[in-house]
Design an enzyme around this catalytic site. Sequence first.
Site, PDB file in Angstrom:
ATOM      1  N   GLN A 128       0.825  -1.210   0.000  1.00 43.39           N
ATOM      2  CA  GLN A 128       0.000   0.000   0.000  1.00 43.39           C
ATOM      3  C   GLN A 128       0.859   1.260   0.000  1.00 43.39           C
ATOM      4  O   GLN A 128       1.702   1.428   0.876  1.00 43.39           O
ATOM      5  CB  GLN A 128      -0.885  -0.046   1.253  1.00 43.39           C
ATOM      6  CG  GLN A 128      -1.560   1.251   1.616  1.00 43.39           C
ATOM      7  CD  GLN A 128      -2.452   1.085   2.835  1.00 43.39           C
ATOM      8  OE1 GLN A 128      -3.329   0.243   2.873  1.00 43.39           O
ATOM      9  NE2 GLN A 128      -2.231   1.882   3.851  1.00 43.39           N
ATOM     10  N   GLY A 129       0.656   2.137  -0.982  1.00 40.08           N
ATOM     11  CA  GLY A 129       1.435   3.373  -1.063  1.00 40.08           C
ATOM     12  C   GLY A 129       0.598   4.593  -0.721  1.00 40.08           C
ATOM     13  O   GLY A 129       0.074   5.260  -1.619  1.00 40.08           O
ATOM     14  N   SER A 131       1.244   6.773   2.736  1.00 37.80           N
ATOM     15  CA  SER A 131       2.007   7.781   3.480  1.00 37.80           C
ATOM     16  C   SER A 131       3.206   8.275   2.692  1.00 37.80           C
ATOM     17  O   SER A 131       3.784   7.543   1.889  1.00 37.80           O
ATOM     18  CB  SER A 131       2.519   7.191   4.796  1.00 37.80           C
ATOM     19  OG  SER A 131       1.452   6.813   5.615  1.00 37.80           O
ATOM     20  N   SER A 167       4.710  -1.237   4.027  1.00 34.39           N
ATOM     21  CA  SER A 167       4.895  -2.528   4.687  1.00 34.39           C
ATOM     22  C   SER A 167       5.040  -3.623   3.633  1.00 34.39           C
ATOM     23  O   SER A 167       4.235  -3.713   2.712  1.00 34.39           O
ATOM     24  CB  SER A 167       3.697  -2.791   5.594  1.00 34.39           C
ATOM     25  OG  SER A 167       3.790  -4.077   6.163  1.00 34.39           O
ATOM     26  N   GLU A 250     -10.659  -1.801   6.458  1.00 33.20           N
ATOM     27  CA  GLU A 250      -9.698  -2.192   7.488  1.00 33.20           C
ATOM     28  C   GLU A 250     -10.364  -2.509   8.820  1.00 33.20           C
ATOM     29  O   GLU A 250      -9.798  -3.165   9.658  1.00 33.20           O
ATOM     30  CB  GLU A 250      -8.657  -1.077   7.702  1.00 33.20           C
ATOM     31  CG  GLU A 250      -7.508  -1.167   6.734  1.00 33.20           C
ATOM     32  CD  GLU A 250      -6.335  -0.295   7.133  1.00 33.20           C
ATOM     33  OE1 GLU A 250      -5.249  -0.844   7.317  1.00 33.20           O
ATOM     34  OE2 GLU A 250      -6.508   0.922   7.256  1.00 33.20           O
ATOM     35  N   ASN A 374      -2.960   7.568  17.786  1.00 31.40           N
ATOM     36  CA  ASN A 374      -3.998   7.701  18.824  1.00 31.40           C
ATOM     37  C   ASN A 374      -4.581   9.115  18.846  1.00 31.40           C
ATOM     38  O   ASN A 374      -5.764   9.302  19.102  1.00 31.40           O
ATOM     39  CB  ASN A 374      -3.417   7.369  20.206  1.00 31.40           C
ATOM     40  CG  ASN A 374      -3.413   5.865  20.469  1.00 31.40           C
ATOM     41  OD1 ASN A 374      -3.625   5.062  19.555  1.00 31.40           O
ATOM     42  ND2 ASN A 374      -3.185   5.498  21.721  1.00 31.40           N
TER      43      ASN A 374
END
Lengths: 396, 351
Positions: A128-129, A131, A167, A250, A374
């Site tokens: 996944q691209g 960030s 990742s 997700e 968070n």
Amino acid sequence: MKLGFSPAEEAFRTEAADWLNTQMAGPFKDIKGITTLTEKAERRKEWEQHLGEHGWGCIGWPKAWGGRDATIAQQVIFAEEYARAGVPGRVNHIGIELAGPTILTFGTEAQKARFLPGIAKGQTIFCQGFSEPGAGSDLASVRTKGRLETIDGVKYWVVNGQKIWTSLAHISDWIFVVTRTEEGSRGPKGLSFLMMDMAQPGIEIRPIQQINGDAEFNETFFTDARCAEDSIIGAPGEGWKIAMGLLAFERGVSTLGQQMAFRNELDEIIAAAKRNGSAADPLIRQRIAKAEIGLRLMRYGALRMLSNRDHSRMDGAALTYKIQWASWRRNLGELAMDVLGQAGEVTGGDGYRWGTLPNLFLYARADTIYGGTNQIQRNLIAERGLGLPREPRGDA
Amino acid sequence: MDFAFTDEQVMIAETARAFFAENATSARTRRAMAADGIDRELWAAFCQDLGFAGVGIAEEFGGAGLGMVEFACIAEAAGTHVAALPLLGLATAARGIAAGGTAAQREKWLSRILSGEAVAANAGKWHVERQGNYLSGSFDFAPHGNIADVFVVSATGGSWLIERDAAGLKIEAPVTMDQTRPLATLHMDRVLGEPLADHLGAVKAMHSGGWICLAAEALGGAQACLDRTVAYAKERIQFGRPIGSFQAYKHRLADMMVEIEQARSAVYWAACAVDETSDEGPLALHAAKSFCADAFFKCAGDMIQLHGGIGFTWEHDAHLYFKRARSIQTLRAPGNWHREEIAKIILGDAA
């Protein structure tokens, strides 16, 4: 309102557990119990293909695309039994849980035919691209550029820029990339969602070593990297809508499987506490009880979300899930170290590699960051869940 | 997999919410606080007009049937408005009589309790000596013991019914911090108790009923603290902005919501586990009582802080929630005790 599963669902559980346990006892014994996503990557790819061959790769997908049309309850059960059997995490979880559902929802028939069979068979690993160095919490400030160019009479999307925290990029075949395709656009406007083959000279990967010594994440550089014109999902400029739709996937059924992995971790802490006597310490006992309570409440919270037929009523509650589990797991890592004592601060192997519990302690610091920190989670809960006024935005 | 309310459960919850929102107003609750801690008119309507007192008690005993999930829906709604009602006595003493009373005790008391004609209470810690069924000493802190007509008390080896006018019983009703649920101490000088037929059955029913009642009340109370503070956050302007737009403020509200959603899972997990007599019952009950009490206390404390000075006044309702939360934390054993019970289940006894 019921706690458990129906007899038919339990029969499915037995079928899934039997198959998984047989694989872990036999042909894939060597990968049982691995808790990182990076170890024995090649064998893990073989495992993905094995799952696909036996129809267990993407059970929630439609039958027409290699799935089983499994109900949510069945997907929950499979995820639970998967972790309970000690099967290591899916190296293609991005393909199964994110890329596939995105293509199923937003893709054309031709795109479905092009991508879905490979993912279903475990042959196409996706990463996944999203960030970028300058687009972390503020994900919409993407700068990687995509532009449509004609090369030798054929139209391609040509991509330049950099993604980060990719990742498993180093073992992936494809990447989906959010790019800015409208010159001069800002924020969520003017973005597009492209599928790109990783095996090309325009894409370069550099591993990022993490605090636990492992390197699951990467920097991914795009220098005139290309994909065919019809590799765009949705229309140009719809990238943000699609990316956000994908983030909603997700929060799906995989949470229950994740919890079973947490169960294994907590059980390991309980076993360690009994072994070294800290199970007699009243403060440790309180903390283990709290961890147990938190884990159970996560389970019933997820079941509440997944059982609910009125999804609008549960949307606010669903927003609380990420910060809940991430904070719980960070506390679990600290509890693990307090149970282990100094023995947890040394490792017997060669090299900077850690056993499950010390690794949990280190890795859990990422849990409260990736997928929305968070602090971002609290903004989402407050603004979307509670309807509070938005944080004023700067004019960057 | 079906961990969601049935249509009937949704209807009961909505009826209860509407009833308390309309009737358990701050003004009425405060009148009860200034008197003896019970809104009698509200209790009569609860028992007679709605028939809610019988929820969770078998029909053969004059109850409405249904289970602890339905009871929890009602207790949650009562907690939302800090209603001044002897609900806990219903969840403990009445359930204790239903589960462990003799036929004569059930016959005599249950219909009167469920109709609201008599109020029942269960007492906490005992410091008594017994000679046969004669009890001497004291039972601490019976919720709504100041106005109860009948008590179910338990000590090692037995449970007894004791009527308010029993010879040798003196009821001491001190000023109680949470005035919506006054605590009374029962002093006994050779009081003749009427033994229940099944002591352990009664104790088990009183524990599960009491813990679920408190956890559900706490859930409703915590949600009310959040809802009221969110409303305030949107209307109160400082530095030219609604204060709810500041992250230091809104993040605390988000944290409250995270706790509350877990508390909701805890209450209905425990209630369901009791209804299904699941093996998870004890774990779920201890989890629900300890978690929900702490969640409520956090939310009530935050409600005061996030309201600023007005939250510290007698006039504002924040202190009703804060005091109720504190009282729920201690009632029927504090969090540390419940967590140690969980530790025993998963780790075995200490040392």
